[in-house]
Design a protein around this motif. Structure first.
Motif, PDB file in Angstrom:
ATOM      1  N   LEU A 147      61.072  31.326 142.225  1.00 54.41           N
ATOM      2  CA  LEU A 147      62.493  31.669 142.162  1.00 54.41           C
ATOM      3  C   LEU A 147      63.216  31.311 143.464  1.00 54.41           C
ATOM      4  CD1 LEU A 147      62.301  35.106 140.293  1.00 54.41           C
ATOM      5  CD2 LEU A 147      63.021  32.905 139.365  1.00 54.41           C
ATOM      6  N   GLN A 148      62.514  31.617 144.608  1.00 56.51           N
ATOM      7  CA  GLN A 148      63.130  31.267 145.896  1.00 56.51           C
ATOM      8  C   GLN A 148      63.315  29.755 146.027  1.00 56.51           C
ATOM      9  OE1 GLN A 148      60.719  33.015 148.906  1.00 56.51           O
ATOM     10  NE2 GLN A 148      61.321  35.149 148.410  1.00 56.51           N
ATOM     11  N   GLY A 149      62.291  28.991 145.623  1.00 55.80           N
ATOM     12  CA  GLY A 149      62.412  27.530 145.694  1.00 55.80           C
ATOM     13  C   GLY A 149      63.516  27.007 144.795  1.00 55.80           C
ATOM     14  N   GLU A 150      63.561  27.589 143.579  1.00 53.38           N
ATOM     15  CA  GLU A 150      64.624  27.156 142.668  1.00 53.38           C
ATOM     16  C   GLU A 150      66.001  27.474 143.227  1.00 53.38           C
ATOM     17  OE1 GLU A 150      66.150  25.407 139.242  1.00 53.38           O
ATOM     18  OE2 GLU A 150      64.111  25.414 140.072  1.00 53.38           O
ATOM     19  N   ALA A 183      70.817  25.682 145.934  1.00 55.86           N
ATOM     20  CA  ALA A 183      71.729  25.783 147.081  1.00 55.86           C
ATOM     21  C   ALA A 183      71.903  24.429 147.778  1.00 55.86           C
ATOM     22  CB  ALA A 183      71.206  26.827 148.056  1.00 55.86           C
ATOM     23  N   ILE A 184      70.779  23.716 147.921  1.00 56.53           N
ATOM     24  CA  ILE A 184      70.853  22.400 148.564  1.00 56.53           C
ATOM     25  C   ILE A 184      71.667  21.432 147.708  1.00 56.53           C
ATOM     26  CG2 ILE A 184      69.476  20.405 149.263  1.00 56.53           C
ATOM     27  CD1 ILE A 184      67.304  22.379 150.107  1.00 56.53           C
ATOM     28  N   VAL A 203      75.199  22.229 148.223  1.00 61.28           N
ATOM     29  CA  VAL A 203      75.668  21.771 149.542  1.00 61.28           C
ATOM     30  C   VAL A 203      75.845  20.260 149.559  1.00 61.28           C
ATOM     31  CG1 VAL A 203      75.029  21.580 151.969  1.00 61.28           C
ATOM     32  CG2 VAL A 203      74.716  23.739 150.769  1.00 61.28           C
ATOM     33  N   ALA A 204      74.844  19.575 148.919  1.00 62.65           N
ATOM     34  CA  ALA A 204      74.949  18.107 148.890  1.00 62.65           C
ATOM     35  C   ALA A 204      76.166  17.665 148.094  1.00 62.65           C
ATOM     36  CB  ALA A 204      73.675  17.521 148.276  1.00 62.65           C
ATOM     37  N   ALA A 205      76.400  18.328 146.969  1.00 61.86           N
ATOM     38  CA  ALA A 205      77.569  17.978 146.170  1.00 61.86           C
ATOM     39  C   ALA A 205      78.853  18.270 146.924  1.00 61.86           C
ATOM     40  CB  ALA A 205      77.532  18.743 144.840  1.00 61.86           C
ATOM     41  N   ALA A 206      78.858  19.369 147.680  1.00 60.72           N
ATOM     42  CA  ALA A 206      80.063  19.709 148.446  1.00 60.72           C
ATOM     43  C   ALA A 206      80.293  18.733 149.577  1.00 60.72           C
ATOM     44  CB  ALA A 206      79.940  21.135 148.969  1.00 60.72           C
ATOM     45  N   LEU A 207      79.212  18.256 150.219  1.00 61.83           N
ATOM     46  CA  LEU A 207      79.377  17.300 151.333  1.00 61.83           C
ATOM     47  C   LEU A 207      79.873  15.939 150.842  1.00 61.83           C
ATOM     48  CD1 LEU A 207      76.193  18.080 153.452  1.00 61.83           C
ATOM     49  CD2 LEU A 207      78.553  18.707 153.981  1.00 61.83           C
TER      50      LEU A 207
END
Length: 347
Positions: free
Chosen positions: A252-255, A260-261, A264-268
């Motif tokens: 769950l943490q990895g997912e 989240a990454i 973030v990538a989409a936002a950048l």
């Protein structure tokens, strides 16, 4: 004639009424009672047999009820009771097979089945049967041991009855049953038997106690075994559940980290994403710098710690380099490899 018969009949009834105790107390009669006199017309009571002699010789046996006899010639010689009677056998001594002297007494129940044999076969039936019962008892007790006397008391009674019946058959008597009433022995034998009984009871108590302890120990061992098995199974299941929980948590943490990454990538990649990244890095830098010197007095800080802009620029530069390296690796993997050219070798 009628008046004479009435007088005789009345006198007979008076004699019967005057001697009721004598009639009841007599069990086996070998002589003629006072009331059993020849009065021409005679009434024989139920369960009695009158033995008649004519001129000194056996003539017949009168049945219960109305009977007529000839005076002078006929004589009522014996009156036999056909009821079952009880005769007390006096106490006597007997020696068992293992040489232990016992004193026994009993009660014999018998009945007259043949009035003729009971009248002419023996002089005194009661005395004869009593002596026969005593001698038979001594003989039967001498065949068995002391312990067998107590264990097979009923069988001993049966053997005595069979022996008495064989011997009393010519007398017209039959023994219905025999019961040993009292049985005594010397005081030392009684003490020895009491000690034996106490020892046997202590033995049984010790055996039962040891069996109880054994069963208790087995039950305790089985209980502990089952408890340990259940505890180990519970511990194993607990560890399995914890491992599954940790694996699920990591997944769950990895997912969540991946999502989240991705966000973030989409936002950048959107317009103004760089400025947003610079803002986030600046906020994290300020937050981290504000936590310095809280846990220790010794600090290692960069020389330009007060230059936030340079720190943000440096972080963005590192980020851009990492992004370019990933993009170059993606392009290299997407380009197909050229097939190898065959070599021309002259033979």
């Amino acid at each position: 004639m009628l008046s004479r018969l009435s007088t005789v009949k009345a006198s007979q009834f008076l004699r019967v009424a005057a001697a009721p105790s004598q009639l009841l107390s007599r069990s086996i009669s070998t002589s003629t009672p006072q009331y059993a006199l020849n009065t021409v017309i005679n009434f024989v009571p139920q369960q009695e047999a009158w033995v008649i002699e004519r001129m000194g010789k056996f003539h017949k046996i009168l049945e219960p009820g109305f009977n007529v006899l000839i005076p002078v010639l006929d004589r009522i010689k014996y009156v036999q009771s056909l009821k079952e009677i009880a005769i007390e056998i006096p106490q006597q001594g007997a020696i068992t097979l293992d040489n232990v002297q016992l004193h026994l007494d009993g009660v014999l129940y018998l009945r007259v089945i043949d009035p003729y044999k009971a009248s002419y076969g023996v002089d005194d039936p009661e005395f004869a049967v009593t002596q026969l019962a005593q001698t038979t008892m001594r003989s039967e007790v001498g065949k068995i041991s002391l312990d067998t006397v107590f264990k097979e008391r009923e069988q001993l009674n049966v053997c005595i009855v069979e022996a008495i019946n064989k011997a009393a058959e010519p007398w017209g008597l039959v023994s219905m049953r025999y019961e040993i009433r009292n049985m005594t022995m010397p005081a030392r034998i009684q003490e020895a038997m009491q000690m034996q009984v106490e020892a046997e009871r202590r033995k049984r108590a010790a055996i039962l106690e040891s069996e109880g302890q054994r069963d208790a120990a087995i039950n305790v061992a089985l209980g502990e075994k089952q408890s340990r098995i259940l505890a180990s199974e519970a511990s194993m299941q607990e560890k399995i559940n914890e491992a599954k929980g940790q694996a699920s948590a990591i997944e769950l943490q990895g997912e969540a980290r991946r999502k989240a990454i991705d966000y973030v990538a989409a936002a950048l990649n959107k317009q103004g994403g760089s400025n947003a990244a610079s803002l986030v890095i600046a906020e994290q830098y300020v937050k981290a710098f504000s936590g310095l010197a809280k846990e220790s007095n010794t600090l290692i800080v960069p020389a330009n710690a007060n230059d936030i802009n340079s720190m943000v620029t440096q972080a963005l530069t590192v980020y851009n380099q990492v992004t370019k390296a990933q993009a170059a690796a993606t392009v290299v993997e997407s380009v197909p490899a050229e097939p190898a050219k065959p070599s021309n070798t002259e033979n």
